[in-house]
Design a protein around this motif. Sequence first.
Motif, short mmCIF file in Angstrom:
data_model
loop_
_atom_site.label_atom_id
_atom_site.label_comp_id
_atom_site.label_asym_id
_atom_site.label_seq_id
_atom_site.Cartn_x
_atom_site.Cartn_y
_atom_site.Cartn_z
N LYS A 128 0.85 -1.21 -0.03
CA LYS A 128 -0.07 0.02 -0.11
C LYS A 128 1.01 1.06 -0.03
O LYS A 128 0.42 2.08 -0.76
CB LYS A 128 -0.78 0.05 1.07
N ALA A 129 2.08 1.23 1.05
CA ALA A 129 2.89 2.40 0.89
C ALA A 129 3.65 2.55 -0.59
O ALA A 129 3.47 3.50 -0.94
CB ALA A 129 3.90 2.22 1.84
N GLU A 130 3.94 1.40 -1.16
CA GLU A 130 4.58 1.80 -2.41
C GLU A 130 3.67 1.91 -3.55
O GLU A 130 4.07 2.73 -4.19
CB GLU A 130 5.15 0.26 -2.73
N LYS A 131 2.37 1.71 -3.39
CA LYS A 131 1.28 2.07 -4.46
C LYS A 131 1.21 3.48 -4.30
O LYS A 131 0.94 4.31 -5.38
CB LYS A 131 0.02 1.33 -4.24
N GLN A 132 1.06 4.15 -3.00
CA GLN A 132 0.73 5.36 -2.60
C GLN A 132 1.94 6.37 -3.47
O GLN A 132 1.82 7.30 -3.82
CB GLN A 132 0.59 5.73 -1.26
N THR A 133 3.34 5.63 -2.92
CA THR A 133 4.55 6.56 -3.43
C THR A 133 4.48 6.75 -5.18
O THR A 133 4.82 7.34 -5.88
CB THR A 133 5.56 5.95 -3.03
N GLU A 134 4.04 5.18 -5.62
CA GLU A 134 3.97 5.11 -7.18
C GLU A 134 2.80 5.89 -7.63
O GLU A 134 3.36 6.47 -8.72
CB GLU A 134 3.55 3.38 -7.52
N LEU A 135 1.88 6.18 -6.96
CA LEU A 135 0.73 7.10 -7.46
C LEU A 135 1.23 8.61 -7.77
O LEU A 135 0.96 9.16 -8.70
CB LEU A 135 -0.53 7.05 -6.73
N ASP A 176 4.30 9.39 -7.95
CA ASP A 176 5.46 9.74 -8.99
C ASP A 176 4.72 9.75 -10.51
O ASP A 176 5.05 10.33 -11.17
CB ASP A 176 6.27 8.36 -8.87
N LEU A 177 3.74 8.58 -10.54
CA LEU A 177 3.00 8.61 -11.90
C LEU A 177 2.40 10.15 -12.17
O LEU A 177 2.35 10.41 -13.33
CB LEU A 177 2.17 7.83 -11.88
N GLU A 178 1.62 10.79 -11.07
CA GLU A 178 1.04 12.01 -11.09
C GLU A 178 1.89 13.12 -11.71
O GLU A 178 1.64 13.80 -12.76
CB GLU A 178 0.32 12.37 -9.93
N LYS A 179 3.36 12.96 -11.29
CA LYS A 179 4.34 13.92 -11.46
C LYS A 179 4.85 13.89 -13.00
O LYS A 179 4.90 14.80 -13.76
CB LYS A 179 5.46 14.14 -10.71
N GLU A 180 5.03 12.61 -13.18
CA GLU A 180 5.45 11.98 -14.82
C GLU A 180 4.38 12.56 -15.75
O GLU A 180 4.44 12.97 -16.68
CB GLU A 180 5.72 10.61 -14.71
N ARG A 210 -2.11 3.14 -15.61
CA ARG A 210 -1.25 2.74 -14.76
C ARG A 210 -1.90 3.35 -13.28
O ARG A 210 -2.09 2.74 -12.38
CB ARG A 210 0.13 3.04 -14.97
N MET A 211 -2.25 4.73 -13.46
CA MET A 211 -2.58 5.42 -12.35
C MET A 211 -4.05 4.79 -11.78
O MET A 211 -4.57 5.01 -10.65
CB MET A 211 -2.94 6.98 -12.61
N ASN A 212 -5.05 4.49 -12.81
CA ASN A 212 -6.20 3.97 -12.37
C ASN A 212 -6.12 2.55 -11.71
O ASN A 212 -6.78 2.50 -10.86
CB ASN A 212 -7.08 3.78 -13.65
#
Length: 623
Positions: free
Chosen positions: A267-274, A276-280, A489-491
């Motif tokens: 869950k923590a990794e997914k939150q971080t990934e989200l 990063d994806l938003e910035k990208e 990926r964000m979805n």
Amino acid sequence: MATLRPFTIFLRIDDLSALCASVQVCMCVVCLYKRYKLSLTEPSRQANGTTGTTRKCLRQSLSATSDIPFYSPQAISIQRDPSIRLDPSHRPVYRKDSSVNPKMNRDFTFFILLVLVCGCHWTLGSDPGSAVPRGVRPELTNLYLAAKDTFQCLDGSKAIPYLQINDDYCDCPDGSDEPGTSACGQSRFYCGNDGFQAKLLLSSRVNDGICDCCDGTDEWASGAPACPNTCFEMGRAAREEAERQAKIQAQGFETKKAMMQEGRTLKAEKQTELGDLEKELETVKKDEEVLEEEKNRVEETEKVFLDKHNALKEEQRKEREEAERQLDQEQAKIFFQEVDVNQDGVLHVTEIMANARFDQNQDQVVSDDEANFFMEGNTNYDLDAFLAHGWDLVKNQAAQGPPPVQTPPLEAGDEDLGRVGEDDDYPEYEGEPLDDDHAPDVEQQPEDIGSPQDQEEYDDETREAIRIADEARSKYEDARAKARDLEDRMNRVREFLLADYGEHGEFAPLKDKCFEYVDNEYIYKMCAFDYCSQKSKNGGGETRLGKWDTFEPVGNDKYAIMKFKNGQTCWNGPARSTTVRLQCGVEETVKAVSEPSKCEYEMVFETPAACSEPSATVAHDEL
């Protein structure tokens, strides 16, 4: 029968504890009797109170009965009565004085009766040391409390005195007043069976001389030899299974804790990934806007060159069409002159019928119907009408050429004869077939103006403009595709974060994992949080048995069942669905698959995520 109740009460003493209670009551009566006799022999001794020995005897008796405390008003009044004493040898000395207070005699008599009633109540079939009548189920205990003066039948039909519970007489229509006897056929006796499994017994089996309860409590007053308590031995297998399950629970829960931690980490990794994806995505969107502007600019330049090229191609097309039209008109005129035998500038029906080209059914004769078809019902055509209407109908006949001419064989010496088929009636056509090889000379054009070869005939400037525009479009489409991929990926990440993976995320590590079960005919697959399927071992396609839907609770367990719905539709039946029942296990595996109803499947899936925290009292509570 009502008159028998006082006698049946005393027959209810069934064990040593109840007998002791009755003995204690008798001790109390004896002590009181001794006191009364002593009061008859010494009217003046111990006027301020009884002797210590007497008080000790009374204290023992009264405290044993527990109904009259030693320091209660009744006991104190008895101890201070001057008419009771003991001699030094502790033998009672009876006084013959008749001056006894009559009120004291009445109080004494009332007290004796009260003690007897209490003693009888203690022996009413209750378990020793318990205020709950014998045979009562634990969940009904509150309805049988001894603090109440009356008992309400469980069906609500009537209320009876509390003393009539378990008196071996059926007072309530539903038999609820006799849970511990066989008086009421419809009542049930509760076997506690400590160390094994509790059960309900038909009341007719109570005190029938047969040990039905493993703890022997059903034969409490049958007069038969005491039933041995076999619950411990009978519960051995259950205890061993409980111990095995406890070990599995303990091992599985240790793995579950690791899965819970993994779920939190995911869950923590997914939150971080989200994040990063938003910035990208923000960066890609900006690049997409720049590339779109560049694409639009070079496409404007490309359009200028393409418009110029297309205008030239259009002009060439029109010229080509005009040349083809002129060629077609020339062919029509030649054919008109060929068919116009008398050369009067008009085609007559007779001339059509005389030309074998118009013989459609190949019977060597041009009929009236065939001639009228080509003449469209007209009797004749001049040249202009023929070009406007008739030529399109006879064009195919014109392509066939003139009919073959039968000529006599050449004789010797006829070397100067002209070409075969030459005739004065055809001065201009000269008997040659009307085909492309003999058509008038016109400018030859490409066969297909829309061919790829034609489309590639650009000048250098146009070709360069197209290349630059293609490159800009490619970069823009790549940026758009990348943005769409990031959004997808964000979805998926948001879907993961919003999904229910258990109270502590313990089911999260199962996502995107599939587990198989093979029986004699099929290979079953359960992909957690995705789908279930079935495939024949003999080959063929995969049949979907449902898509992931939700968890379903069982009792207090919110995560007892995984439900998969809306699978492939059965022939003449509903859409397939699968119920996956979760059980605690050390490893993740599908243990069984069945189809209890048409197109409704059930799986048993063991996973540490279904294990609960072990408790030291679990096995004892279950037994």
